[in-house]
Scaffold this motif. Structure first.
Motif, short mmCIF file in Angstrom:
data_model
loop_
_atom_site.label_atom_id
_atom_site.label_comp_id
_atom_site.label_asym_id
_atom_site.label_seq_id
_atom_site.Cartn_x
_atom_site.Cartn_y
_atom_site.Cartn_z
N ASP A 119 1.09 -1.39 0.03
CA ASP A 119 -0.20 0.38 0.22
C ASP A 119 1.07 1.13 -0.59
N PHE A 120 2.28 1.13 -0.28
CA PHE A 120 3.34 2.58 0.28
C PHE A 120 3.96 2.60 -1.52
N PRO A 121 4.60 3.27 -1.79
CA PRO A 121 5.60 3.19 -2.25
C PRO A 121 7.05 2.94 -1.86
N PRO A 122 8.13 2.08 -2.23
CA PRO A 122 9.15 2.17 -1.59
C PRO A 122 9.69 2.74 -1.11
N PHE A 123 10.35 2.95 0.01
CA PHE A 123 11.12 3.55 0.44
C PHE A 123 12.10 3.25 1.55
N PRO A 124 13.46 4.00 1.29
CA PRO A 124 14.51 2.92 2.86
C PRO A 124 14.56 2.78 4.36
N VAL A 125 15.03 1.74 4.92
CA VAL A 125 14.80 1.76 5.92
C VAL A 125 16.50 1.20 6.80
N ASP A 126 16.46 1.85 7.06
CA ASP A 126 17.69 2.38 8.41
C ASP A 126 17.32 0.49 9.39
N GLY A 127 19.23 0.55 9.68
CA GLY A 127 18.73 -0.86 10.94
C GLY A 127 18.20 -0.76 11.80
N GLN A 128 18.04 0.66 12.25
CA GLN A 128 16.96 -0.04 13.77
C GLN A 128 15.68 -0.08 13.04
N ARG A 277 8.14 12.51 -1.01
CA ARG A 277 7.98 12.05 0.08
C ARG A 277 7.49 10.91 0.16
N PRO A 278 6.64 9.56 0.63
CA PRO A 278 8.49 9.11 1.31
C PRO A 278 9.43 9.56 0.28
N ILE A 279 10.73 9.72 1.10
CA ILE A 279 12.07 10.00 0.71
C ILE A 279 12.12 8.52 0.21
N ARG A 280 13.48 8.76 -1.73
CA ARG A 280 13.93 7.26 -1.86
C ARG A 280 14.86 7.00 -1.23
N THR A 281 15.98 7.69 -0.78
CA THR A 281 17.51 7.44 -0.08
C THR A 281 17.69 8.65 1.10
N PHE A 282 18.59 7.81 1.79
CA PHE A 282 19.05 8.70 3.26
C PHE A 282 19.73 9.94 2.58
N GLY A 283 19.92 10.85 2.87
CA GLY A 283 20.80 11.92 2.31
C GLY A 283 22.06 11.43 4.08
N ASN A 284 23.32 12.30 3.09
CA ASN A 284 25.14 11.45 4.32
C ASN A 284 25.31 12.37 5.59
N ASN A 285 24.04 13.21 5.68
CA ASN A 285 24.53 13.93 6.96
C ASN A 285 23.34 13.39 8.04
#
Length: 427
Positions: A119-128, A277-285
């Motif tokens: 039900d949602f566009p693909p988005f990045p997920v971090d380790g947590q 939104r949702p973002i497609r990748t994580f910013g470096n900062n």
């Protein structure tokens, strides 16, 4: 080197190298070291989907230029990402998944995994976030192996080895000149400070994949809506990056990178992520350790920055082409040290003051100074950010620029090569 130019033999203009090292040797040594360090040590997050090969090259070149000006910020980013990866490994170990390694954690935090829900566009997920999804059985443990992540790693071992060889040779040259009292140029002094940052960055990013351009998709049959409903009140807030923002805490008050990015983002919109939104990748900062930083880690970071800036204070009594340039060098070095001292004063006091001001002015509760700053109107943010950013940027820019312009008039002894034969008995 503390004598006046009236009592020192000064070599003006371009110096050739037949009988010693020349101007070209100094420039080539410093530029080669700086270029190799800024290129091979830079491990960036996965770029936006659809980024072409040339687009990725431009993306990395922009960050390389940033690294040349602010190597200490790159080191601080690497240190926070390293600690975030450590905490991710610990979180999976508590769940009984000991196969989750530092490479997995780095790969996740850099946007290497995309969650694909029905039900949602693909988005990045971090380790947590992956740990949360695995723990609540919304997602099986990613089956990608460490070898699979290594296969995506574009790390050029030869380039990194070449960088370390260049760092070693450059350092030996500087040590030899110090032992034989031949002196260093301001250009070489700035390069030494750059090398210090690079060695730390190499350590913290040793297990982070390099130049990954395509993420791995993690499919799930569970709807994001169901995940948010079962998470309860914490997930009811609107998200700013992805629907799983409720799992990501705000930056630690002890973070040295968060104020920097807040200031640059306020003034120049630097470091902001895609408006999609949702973002497609994580910013470096944007990678902060979920459990925050310890006071010991914060103290180490402060000592490191003091050492990095303190290296430039070694040039306090160097011979400069003009007295004005020497005064400006001293002012720039002291200004950088002064900003660190301001940070040290604000670290314990700002959260307390800002909590009271936020309640009195807006009737809201905040836990950090940056949360209070986010409530302020833009003119107030600019009034706080511009003086600090301008002072920091001008001081760093002058130190870099002076390294070049001072080459027009240097003490003749600086062009004397190290006599390596004097070291043979010791070797």
């Amino acid at each position: 080197m503390s004598k006046s130019t009236a009592t020192i033999d000064i070599a003006h203009g371009w110096v050739s190298q037949p009988q010693g090292r020349g101007t070209f040797d100094i420039i080539l040594s410093c530029l080669t070291t700086t270029f190799l360090c800024s290129w091979s040590a830079l491990c960036l997050n996965v770029p936006e989907p659809g980024t072409t090969r040339w687009g990725f090259l431009r993306y990395k070149l922009r960050w390389q230029l940033f690294t040349v000006f602010f190597p200490e910020m790159i080191m601080a980013m690497a240190a926070e990402q390293w600690e975030s990866a450590n905490q991710s490994v610990a979180a999976f170990a508590k769940l009984g998944h000991t196969g989750w390694t530092m490479r997995h954690a780095f790969f996740a935090d850099m946007g290497g995994f995309l969650l694909a829900a029905p039900d949602f566009p693909p988005f990045p997920v971090d380790g947590q976030q992956i740990a949360y999804l695995v723990e609540h059985e919304y997602l099986p443990l990613p089956s990608v192996t460490e070898a699979g992540i290594r296969d995506k790693n574009k790390a050029d071992g030869f380039a990194r080895c070449l960088t370390l060889v260049q760092i070693f040779w450059f350092s030996i040259q500087c040590i030899g000149r110090a032992v034989q009292r031949l002196g260093l140029t301001t250009f070489e002094l700035s390069t030494i400070a750059f090398v210090l940052c690079t060695l730390h960055t190499f350590f913290f990013w040793a297990q982070k994949p390099l130049d990954v351009q395509t993420p791995i998709v993690l499919p799930t049959t569970h709807r994001i809506r169901d995940v948010l409903i079962k998470a309860g009140p914490p997930a009811e807030r609107s998200y700013s990056r992805t629907p799983l923002d409720f799992l990501k805490p705000s930056s630690d008050p002890k973070s040295m990178t968060a104020p920097f990015w807040f200031g640059l983002g306020t003034i120049f919109d630097v470091g902001k992520e895609s408006p999609t939104r949702p973002i497609r990748t994580f910013g470096n900062n944007k990678t902060f350790p979920p459990a925050g930083l310890s006071w010991l880690q914060s103290a180490y970071g402060i000592l490191f920055v003091l050492a990095f800036i303190g290296i430039h204070l070694i040039g306090w009594n160097f011979v400069f082409p003009t007295p004005v340039e020497r005064i400006l060098w001293r002012i720039a070095a002291l200004a950088l040290q002064g900003l660190i001292l301001v940070y040290l004063v604000a670290l314990p006091t700002a959260p307390f003051i800002c909590r009271r001001l936020a309640w009195l002015m807006y009737g809201k509760k905040v836990s950090t100074a940056l949360e209070f700053a986010a409530l302020l109107p833009r003119w107030a943010k600019l009034a706080m950010a511009i003086p600090v950013a301008l002072t920091y940027t001008l001081a760093r820019a002058y130190i870099i620029l002076e390294g070049f312009i001072s080459l027009r008039a240097l003490p003749a002894v600086l062009f004397t090569s190290v006599s390596w034969s004097q070291f043979i008995p010791h070797l």
